[in-house]
Design an enzyme around this catalytic site. Structure first.
Site, PDB file in Angstrom:
ATOM      1  N   SER A 130       0.855  -1.192   0.000  1.00  0.00           N
ATOM      2  CA  SER A 130       0.000   0.000   0.000  1.00  0.00           C
ATOM      3  C   SER A 130       0.884   1.232   0.000  1.00  0.00           C
ATOM      4  O   SER A 130       1.684   1.441   0.921  1.00  0.00           O
ATOM      5  CB  SER A 130      -0.887   0.015   1.244  1.00  0.00           C
ATOM      6  N   HIS A 147      -1.375  -1.529  -4.078  1.00  0.00           N
ATOM      7  CA  HIS A 147      -2.652  -1.173  -3.443  1.00  0.00           C
ATOM      8  C   HIS A 147      -2.740   0.349  -3.290  1.00  0.00           C
ATOM      9  O   HIS A 147      -1.864   0.975  -2.687  1.00  0.00           O
ATOM     10  CB  HIS A 147      -2.709  -1.868  -2.082  1.00  0.00           C
ATOM     11  N   ASP A 176      -4.963   3.468  -1.850  1.00  0.00           N
ATOM     12  CA  ASP A 176      -5.995   3.807  -0.866  1.00  0.00           C
ATOM     13  C   ASP A 176      -6.600   5.163  -1.176  1.00  0.00           C
ATOM     14  O   ASP A 176      -5.931   6.195  -1.082  1.00  0.00           O
ATOM     15  CB  ASP A 176      -5.390   3.801   0.537  1.00  0.00           C
ATOM     16  N   MET A 189      -9.325   7.911  -0.145  1.00  0.00           N
ATOM     17  CA  MET A 189     -10.126   8.342   1.020  1.00  0.00           C
ATOM     18  C   MET A 189     -10.711   9.721   0.752  1.00  0.00           C
ATOM     19  O   MET A 189     -10.050  10.581   0.167  1.00  0.00           O
ATOM     20  CB  MET A 189      -9.236   8.410   2.259  1.00  0.00           C
ATOM     21  N   HIS A 230      -8.637   0.715  -3.672  1.00  0.00           N
ATOM     22  CA  HIS A 230      -9.524   0.526  -2.512  1.00  0.00           C
ATOM     23  C   HIS A 230     -10.244   1.840  -2.241  1.00  0.00           C
ATOM     24  O   HIS A 230      -9.648   2.784  -1.726  1.00  0.00           O
ATOM     25  CB  HIS A 230      -8.643   0.089  -1.330  1.00  0.00           C
ATOM     26  N   MET A 251     -12.348   4.081  -0.245  1.00  0.00           N
ATOM     27  CA  MET A 251     -12.926   4.367   1.076  1.00  0.00           C
ATOM     28  C   MET A 251     -13.657   5.694   0.966  1.00  0.00           C
ATOM     29  O   MET A 251     -13.242   6.709   1.526  1.00  0.00           O
ATOM     30  CB  MET A 251     -11.812   4.420   2.130  1.00  0.00           C
ATOM     31  N   MET A 282     -11.158  -5.985   6.082  1.00  0.00           N
ATOM     32  CA  MET A 282     -10.389  -4.934   6.776  1.00  0.00           C
ATOM     33  C   MET A 282      -9.979  -5.442   8.154  1.00  0.00           C
ATOM     34  O   MET A 282     -10.828  -5.862   8.947  1.00  0.00           O
ATOM     35  CB  MET A 282     -11.213  -3.657   6.922  1.00  0.00           C
ATOM     36  N   ASP A 300      -6.237  -6.286   4.955  1.00  0.00           N
ATOM     37  CA  ASP A 300      -5.673  -4.936   4.863  1.00  0.00           C
ATOM     38  C   ASP A 300      -5.663  -4.294   6.242  1.00  0.00           C
ATOM     39  O   ASP A 300      -6.714  -4.030   6.821  1.00  0.00           O
ATOM     40  CB  ASP A 300      -6.552  -4.127   3.885  1.00  0.00           C
TER      41      ASP A 300
HETATM   42  C1  DX5 Z   1      -6.070   1.681   5.825  1.00  0.00           C
HETATM   43  C2  DX5 Z   1      -5.743   1.344   4.397  1.00  0.00           C
HETATM   44  C3  DX5 Z   1      -4.609   0.404   4.296  1.00  0.00           C
HETATM   45  C4  DX5 Z   1      -3.328   0.872   4.899  1.00  0.00           C
HETATM   46  C5  DX5 Z   1      -2.674  -0.306   5.541  1.00  0.00           C
HETATM   47  O1  DX5 Z   1      -7.230   2.397   5.874  1.00  0.00           O
HETATM   48  O2  DX5 Z   1      -6.850   0.775   3.744  1.00  0.00           O
HETATM   49  O3  DX5 Z   1      -4.421  -0.063   2.977  1.00  0.00           O
HETATM   50  O4  DX5 Z   1      -2.423   1.440   4.000  1.00  0.00           O
HETATM   51  O5  DX5 Z   1      -1.570   0.141   6.206  1.00  0.00           O
HETATM   52  P1  DX5 Z   1      -0.707  -0.760   7.202  1.00  0.00           P
HETATM   53  O6  DX5 Z   1      -0.218  -1.934   6.441  1.00  0.00           O
HETATM   54  O7  DX5 Z   1       0.354   0.182   7.604  1.00  0.00           O
HETATM   55  O8  DX5 Z   1      -1.612  -1.157   8.349  1.00  0.00           O
HETATM   56 ZN    ZN Z   2      -6.461  -0.266   1.768  1.00  0.00          ZN
END
Ligand code: DX5
Ligand code: ZN
Length: 224
Positions: A17, A42, A44, A46, A75, A77, A146, A181
């Protein structure tokens, strides 16, 4: 260019990620993990509504697309995945995962995403029961469990959430990927693989280390 497909089922994949990467040097950061042999990256996304944080949108994905041939595992969010998914596909996302908590008619949305040509994942927050995705997950290529509350990298792994992988693997069989994740590292990776996960997102455990390749090798060694 048509979207890349997910790696074949039955193989365990590590998906770094970039949330924990140096965004000013993203191309180089991604090159380092791809050199280490990863096939998925990956991303993310948001929106400051579904989660209390903001990250990247389609313009950034567009430039990431130009610098790698890895599968862009996106992903979302965000509270309105239906409004924005197509823009991510146009930007070059190969795979789109949406949160079950954000969509009223998930089956129809999965079909919409398929019509856009990408592979599809559905995900659920730690407090959402596995049953909530039982039916729609069968229509997907991947279900993402998650293992932290979404929003930030570097949080502690929630084992009770990870255990949902066991039921999901039983319901879904071997051909649908189960991704985890949050809080995945060389210690938690063997545990989640034991629960049935085959796709391991890791942010902090990889980009938090000076040697990304060695960090990936550590996780691989732990699950061998
Ligand atoms: C969290 C994200 C993850 C995040 C995981 O909301 O969806 O993908 O980057 O990070 P680590 O591996 O540091 O927990
Ligand atoms: Zn993620």
């Amino acid at each position: 260019m048509s979207p890349m497909r997910l790696p074949e089922p039955g193989t365990v994949q590590i998906a770094p990620s970039i949330l924990s990467a140096d965004f000013a040097r993203l191309a180089d950061e991604i090159a380092q993990v791809v050199d280490a042999g990863v096939r998925m990256v990956h991303l993310d996304v948001m929106d400051g509504h579904f989660v209390p944080n903001l990250t990247i949108g389609p313009p950034v994905v567009k430039w990431i697309r130009k610098c790698t041939g890895a599968v862009l595992d996106t992903h979302l969010m965000i509270t309105e995945p239906q409004t924005y998914a197509e823009r991510f596909v146009e930007a070059g996302s190969d795979h789109i995962t949406f949160h079950i908590e954000t969509v009223d008619e998930p089956e129809a949305f999965v079909q919409h995403l398929r019509d856009l040509g990408v592979t599809v994942g559905v995900t659920l927050n730690p407090e959402t029961p596995a049953e909530a995705v039982r039916d729609v997950a069968r229509l997907c290529d991947m279900v993402l469990v998650m293992t932290v509350h979404p929003g930030f990298g570097g949080q502690a792994f929630i084992d009770a959430a990870a255990r949902k992988c066991t039921a999901l693997r039983e319901w879904l069989g071997p051909d649908i990927r189960i991704e985890v994740d949050g809080g995945i590292d060389a210690t938690t990776a063997p545990r989640v693989v034991g629960y049935g996960a085959d796709t391991l997102v890791a942010g902090n455990a990889i980009f938090g280390q000076a040697d990304r390749k060695a960090a990936i090798e550590d996780i691989r060694r732990a699950i061998r």
